[in-house]
Design a protein around this motif. Structure first.
Motif, PDB file in Angstrom:
ATOM      1  N   MET A 122      17.544  -5.990  15.984  1.00  0.00           N
ATOM      2  CA  MET A 122      16.877  -5.412  14.823  1.00  0.00           C
ATOM      3  C   MET A 122      17.090  -3.904  14.833  1.00  0.00           C
ATOM      4  SD  MET A 122      12.869  -5.544  13.695  1.00  0.00           S
ATOM      5  CE  MET A 122      12.166  -4.348  14.809  1.00  0.00           C
ATOM      6  N   SER A 123      17.528  -3.379  13.724  1.00  0.00           N
ATOM      7  CA  SER A 123      17.737  -1.947  13.545  1.00  0.00           C
ATOM      8  C   SER A 123      16.631  -1.436  12.633  1.00  0.00           C
ATOM      9  CB  SER A 123      19.119  -1.717  12.923  1.00  0.00           C
ATOM     10  OG  SER A 123      19.206  -0.404  12.450  1.00  0.00           O
ATOM     11  N   LEU A 124      15.539  -0.930  13.224  1.00  0.00           N
ATOM     12  CA  LEU A 124      14.395  -0.473  12.443  1.00  0.00           C
ATOM     13  C   LEU A 124      14.347   1.043  12.429  1.00  0.00           C
ATOM     14  CD1 LEU A 124      11.785  -1.274  10.903  1.00  0.00           C
ATOM     15  CD2 LEU A 124      10.599  -1.039  13.090  1.00  0.00           C
ATOM     16  N   GLU A 125      14.231   1.586  11.227  1.00  0.00           N
ATOM     17  CA  GLU A 125      14.099   3.032  11.046  1.00  0.00           C
ATOM     18  C   GLU A 125      12.839   3.284  10.231  1.00  0.00           C
ATOM     19  OE1 GLU A 125      16.383   6.721   8.732  1.00  0.00           O
ATOM     20  OE2 GLU A 125      17.058   4.666   8.436  1.00  0.00           O
ATOM     21  N   ILE A 126      12.032   4.231  10.687  1.00  0.00           N
ATOM     22  CA  ILE A 126      10.869   4.683   9.919  1.00  0.00           C
ATOM     23  C   ILE A 126      11.228   6.075   9.423  1.00  0.00           C
ATOM     24  CG2 ILE A 126       8.402   5.223   9.943  1.00  0.00           C
ATOM     25  CD1 ILE A 126       9.060   2.248  10.516  1.00  0.00           C
ATOM     26  N   ARG A 127      11.193   6.262   8.100  1.00  0.00           N
ATOM     27  CA  ARG A 127      11.555   7.570   7.550  1.00  0.00           C
ATOM     28  C   ARG A 127      10.664   7.902   6.360  1.00  0.00           C
ATOM     29  NH1 ARG A 127      14.136   6.699   2.868  1.00  0.00           N
ATOM     30  NH2 ARG A 127      15.534   4.911   2.650  1.00  0.00           N
ATOM     31  N   ILE A 128      10.693   9.173   6.007  1.00  0.00           N
ATOM     32  CA  ILE A 128       9.927   9.633   4.845  1.00  0.00           C
ATOM     33  C   ILE A 128      10.495   8.975   3.594  1.00  0.00           C
ATOM     34  CG2 ILE A 128       9.368  11.653   3.433  1.00  0.00           C
ATOM     35  CD1 ILE A 128       9.241  13.255   6.059  1.00  0.00           C
ATOM     36  N   ALA A 129       9.605   8.491   2.755  1.00  0.00           N
ATOM     37  CA  ALA A 129      10.004   7.826   1.511  1.00  0.00           C
ATOM     38  C   ALA A 129      10.478   8.864   0.498  1.00  0.00           C
ATOM     39  CB  ALA A 129       8.839   7.035   0.934  1.00  0.00           C
ATOM     40  N   ALA A 130      11.507   8.499  -0.232  1.00  0.00           N
ATOM     41  CA  ALA A 130      12.036   9.337  -1.307  1.00  0.00           C
ATOM     42  C   ALA A 130      11.853   8.610  -2.638  1.00  0.00           C
ATOM     43  CB  ALA A 130      13.520   9.613  -1.060  1.00  0.00           C
ATOM     44  N   SER A 131      11.934   9.346  -3.719  1.00  0.00           N
ATOM     45  CA  SER A 131      11.816   8.732  -5.047  1.00  0.00           C
ATOM     46  C   SER A 131      12.800   7.580  -5.220  1.00  0.00           C
ATOM     47  CB  SER A 131      12.061   9.768  -6.139  1.00  0.00           C
ATOM     48  OG  SER A 131      11.083  10.764  -6.096  1.00  0.00           O
ATOM     49  N   ALA A 132      13.975   7.722  -4.625  1.00  0.00           N
ATOM     50  CA  ALA A 132      14.996   6.673  -4.741  1.00  0.00           C
ATOM     51  C   ALA A 132      14.567   5.368  -4.066  1.00  0.00           C
ATOM     52  CB  ALA A 132      16.309   7.161  -4.135  1.00  0.00           C
ATOM     53  N   ASP A 133      13.553   5.432  -3.201  1.00  0.00           N
ATOM     54  CA  ASP A 133      13.040   4.234  -2.523  1.00  0.00           C
ATOM     55  C   ASP A 133      11.988   3.501  -3.346  1.00  0.00           C
ATOM     56  OD1 ASP A 133      14.468   4.626  -0.064  1.00  0.00           O
ATOM     57  OD2 ASP A 133      13.018   6.212   0.446  1.00  0.00           O
ATOM     58  N   ALA A 134      11.589   4.059  -4.470  1.00  0.00           N
ATOM     59  CA  ALA A 134      10.450   3.523  -5.220  1.00  0.00           C
ATOM     60  C   ALA A 134      10.646   2.079  -5.666  1.00  0.00           C
ATOM     61  CB  ALA A 134      10.122   4.410  -6.416  1.00  0.00           C
ATOM     62  N   LEU A 135      11.815   1.722  -6.148  1.00  0.00           N
ATOM     63  CA  LEU A 135      12.050   0.349  -6.597  1.00  0.00           C
ATOM     64  C   LEU A 135      11.902  -0.630  -5.437  1.00  0.00           C
ATOM     65  CD1 LEU A 135      12.870  -1.790  -8.684  1.00  0.00           C
ATOM     66  CD2 LEU A 135      15.260  -1.265  -8.157  1.00  0.00           C
ATOM     67  N   ALA A 136      12.559  -0.352  -4.318  1.00  0.00           N
ATOM     68  CA  ALA A 136      12.463  -1.241  -3.157  1.00  0.00           C
ATOM     69  C   ALA A 136      11.039  -1.278  -2.604  1.00  0.00           C
ATOM     70  CB  ALA A 136      13.442  -0.800  -2.079  1.00  0.00           C
ATOM     71  N   ALA A 137      10.375  -0.128  -2.558  1.00  0.00           N
ATOM     72  CA  ALA A 137       8.994  -0.080  -2.061  1.00  0.00           C
ATOM     73  C   ALA A 137       8.064  -0.859  -2.981  1.00  0.00           C
ATOM     74  CB  ALA A 137       8.531   1.368  -1.933  1.00  0.00           C
ATOM     75  N   CYS A 138       8.295  -0.745  -4.272  1.00  0.00           N
ATOM     76  CA  CYS A 138       7.503  -1.494  -5.242  1.00  0.00           C
ATOM     77  C   CYS A 138       7.668  -2.997  -5.014  1.00  0.00           C
ATOM     78  CB  CYS A 138       7.925  -1.097  -6.657  1.00  0.00           C
ATOM     79  SG  CYS A 138       6.940  -1.851  -7.947  1.00  0.00           S
ATOM     80  N   GLN A 139       8.871  -3.426  -4.739  1.00  0.00           N
ATOM     81  CA  GLN A 139       9.114  -4.844  -4.457  1.00  0.00           C
ATOM     82  C   GLN A 139       8.398  -5.280  -3.182  1.00  0.00           C
ATOM     83  OE1 GLN A 139      13.408  -4.799  -4.568  1.00  0.00           O
ATOM     84  NE2 GLN A 139      13.460  -5.171  -6.782  1.00  0.00           N
ATOM     85  N   VAL A 140       8.372  -4.399  -2.159  1.00  0.00           N
ATOM     86  CA  VAL A 140       7.633  -4.695  -0.931  1.00  0.00           C
ATOM     87  C   VAL A 140       6.155  -4.878  -1.258  1.00  0.00           C
ATOM     88  CG1 VAL A 140       6.826  -3.751   1.277  1.00  0.00           C
ATOM     89  CG2 VAL A 140       9.243  -3.555   0.641  1.00  0.00           C
TER      90      VAL A 140
END
Length: 175
Positions: free
Chosen positions: A1-19
């Protein structure tokens, strides 16, 4: 498993919304009981534009968990020391992403000088937060009609006397 925790960017909003939407719909059935009115209310602000605005707000600290290039989790801390979001995709649960997000949120809160982190947990997340050292302090009804558990955790609690762990928002661990 390749897990990365990073600061969210506006470009992540669609994927985060799906989560957010999948986690609420699929993992929180015990909370909403598939009641369409509760689901509509709970999911009402879980859209890409709103999530992007949360990520862009200077008073929020937002993170995403990324596994093999895909967003699998999202967490959001407010400047007031409230964990407002901590959600994972159903298939990402029990793999350490939630703990990793929470550890990074706690570190950020401590760096801001927050003495105690607080949150409202669903029944579905209650045991997770209890295992991470959060203290149950009563029940609260959410605006969308779900009963939640109010939790808090003293940050820097290693310097608190044992009896302080039972006090709400003890400040003895501050430096």
């Amino acid at each position: 498993m390749s897990l990365e925790i990073r600061i969210a960017a506006s470009a992540d909003a669609l994927a985060a919304c799906q989560v957010l939407r999948r986690s609420i719909t699929e993992c929180c059935i015990a909370d909403h009981n598939n009641d369409p009115a509760i689901l509509d209310a709970w999911l009402g602000n879980k859209n890409t534009q709103t999530v992007a605005s949360w990520f862009e707000s200077p008073t929020n600290f937002s993170l995403v968990a990324v596994e093999n290039g895909a967003v699998v989790g999202v967490a959001l801390l407010t400047a007031a020391g409230k964990l407002a979001l901590c959600y994972l995709l159903p298939e990402a649960r029990y793999k350490g992403a939630g703990k990793a997000l929470l550890a990074r949120i706690e570190a950020q809160a401590a760096s801001w000088g927050v003495k105690a982190l607080q949150l409202h947990s669903t029944a579905s997340g209650e045991e997770f937060f209890a295992r991470q050292g959060y203290i149950r302090s009563g029940n609260v009804r959410s605006p969308y009609g779900v009963d939640t558990v109010f939790f808090w955790k003293q940050l820097g609690a290693e310097s608190c006397p044992p009896e302080a762990g039972r006090k709400r928002f003890c400040g003895c661990g501050s430096t």
